[in-house]
Design an enzyme around this catalytic site. Structure first.
Site, PDB file in Angstrom:
ATOM      1  N   HIS A  45      -3.634  -5.042   0.786  1.00  0.00           N
ATOM      2  CA  HIS A  45      -3.075  -5.523   2.058  1.00  0.00           C
ATOM      3  C   HIS A  45      -3.174  -7.047   2.136  1.00  0.00           C
ATOM      4  O   HIS A  45      -4.141  -7.576   2.690  1.00  0.00           O
ATOM      5  CB  HIS A  45      -3.821  -4.872   3.227  1.00  0.00           C
ATOM      6  CG  HIS A  45      -3.474  -3.442   3.409  1.00  0.00           C
ATOM      7  ND1 HIS A  45      -2.489  -3.020   4.273  1.00  0.00           N
ATOM      8  CD2 HIS A  45      -3.942  -2.328   2.812  1.00  0.00           C
ATOM      9  CE1 HIS A  45      -2.380  -1.707   4.219  1.00  0.00           C
ATOM     10  NE2 HIS A  45      -3.249  -1.254   3.331  1.00  0.00           N
ATOM     11  N   GLU A  50      -1.767  -9.054   3.997  1.00  0.00           N
ATOM     12  CA  GLU A  50      -1.768  -9.527   5.386  1.00  0.00           C
ATOM     13  C   GLU A  50      -3.161  -9.507   6.004  1.00  0.00           C
ATOM     14  O   GLU A  50      -3.387 -10.117   7.053  1.00  0.00           O
ATOM     15  CB  GLU A  50      -0.786  -8.695   6.235  1.00  0.00           C
ATOM     16  CG  GLU A  50      -1.265  -7.324   6.643  1.00  0.00           C
ATOM     17  CD  GLU A  50      -1.186  -6.230   5.575  1.00  0.00           C
ATOM     18  OE1 GLU A  50      -1.420  -5.064   5.939  1.00  0.00           O
ATOM     19  OE2 GLU A  50      -0.914  -6.521   4.382  1.00  0.00           O
ATOM     20  N   CYS A  65       0.827  -1.201   0.000  1.00  0.00           N
ATOM     21  CA  CYS A  65       0.000   0.000   0.000  1.00  0.00           C
ATOM     22  C   CYS A  65       0.869   1.261   0.000  1.00  0.00           C
ATOM     23  O   CYS A  65       1.494   1.571  -1.011  1.00  0.00           O
ATOM     24  CB  CYS A  65      -1.004  -0.043   1.152  1.00  0.00           C
ATOM     25  SG  CYS A  65      -2.372   1.123   0.951  1.00  0.00           S
TER      26      CYS A  65
END
Length: 168
Positions: free
Chosen positions: A147, A149, A52
């Site tokens: 993202h 994660e 990001c």
């Protein structure tokens, strides 16, 4: 390997632009510190995953510019993640990790405009927004605008771990 992740908007002066009214307040010390980390990783050949804001900083570190505001890449609720599809570019490092179009967790209002030196696009959103970039040389450097994660798909993170293991 090194991960540079999300956070505040990159200060527009870093890429020669005037701030858009919708651009957030600067985080100058963080910009400086993370740009130095990116430059050190690039110089040393350390595998780098830029997430990001990290992808935006990677692009700026290599002389690229950013679109300061775009619509449709955040959830309706502030602080929440939206979701949209990204399509890999054939023959890229990203496509080797995630070969099919896939939905990703996303929350950003800025994006890559002019690519930094040595970068190539490795994934796009349906509206044409650059969603992933990577170095065109042998160094393992990947930037993703979403993202990974925050989602269930761990293939991008696994690719970084494999690159770091191979580099060590």
């Amino acid at each position: 390997g090194l991960v540079i992740a999300g956070g505040p908007d990159v200060e527009p002066v870093r890429y020669g632009a005037e701030p858009d009214p919708r651009t957030g307040p600067p985080a100058r010390e963080r910009d400086e510190w993370e740009l130095a980390l990116i430059e050190a990783a690039l110089a040393s050949g350390t595998p780098l995953l830029a997430i990001c804001r990290g992808m935006q900083l990677l692009n700026v570190a290599l002389g690229g510019t950013l679109i300061q505001h775009l619509e449709g890449h955040t959830a309706a609720k502030i602080g929440a993640f939206g979701e949209h599809a990204v399509k890999p570019v054939p023959g890229t490092r990203y496509e080797a990790a995630v070969p099919e179009e896939s939905d990703v967790p996303t929350s950003h209002h800025q994006a890559v405009d002019r690519l930094g030196e040595g970068l190539m696009v490795s994934a796009y959103a349906g509206d044409g927004t650059v969603e992933a970039v990577e170095l065109a040389d042998d160094r393992w450097v990947l930037g993703v605008q979403w993202h990974p994660e925050m989602g269930q798909d761990v293939r991008v993170m696994a690719a970084l771990v494999a690159a770091a293991r191979d580099n060590g």
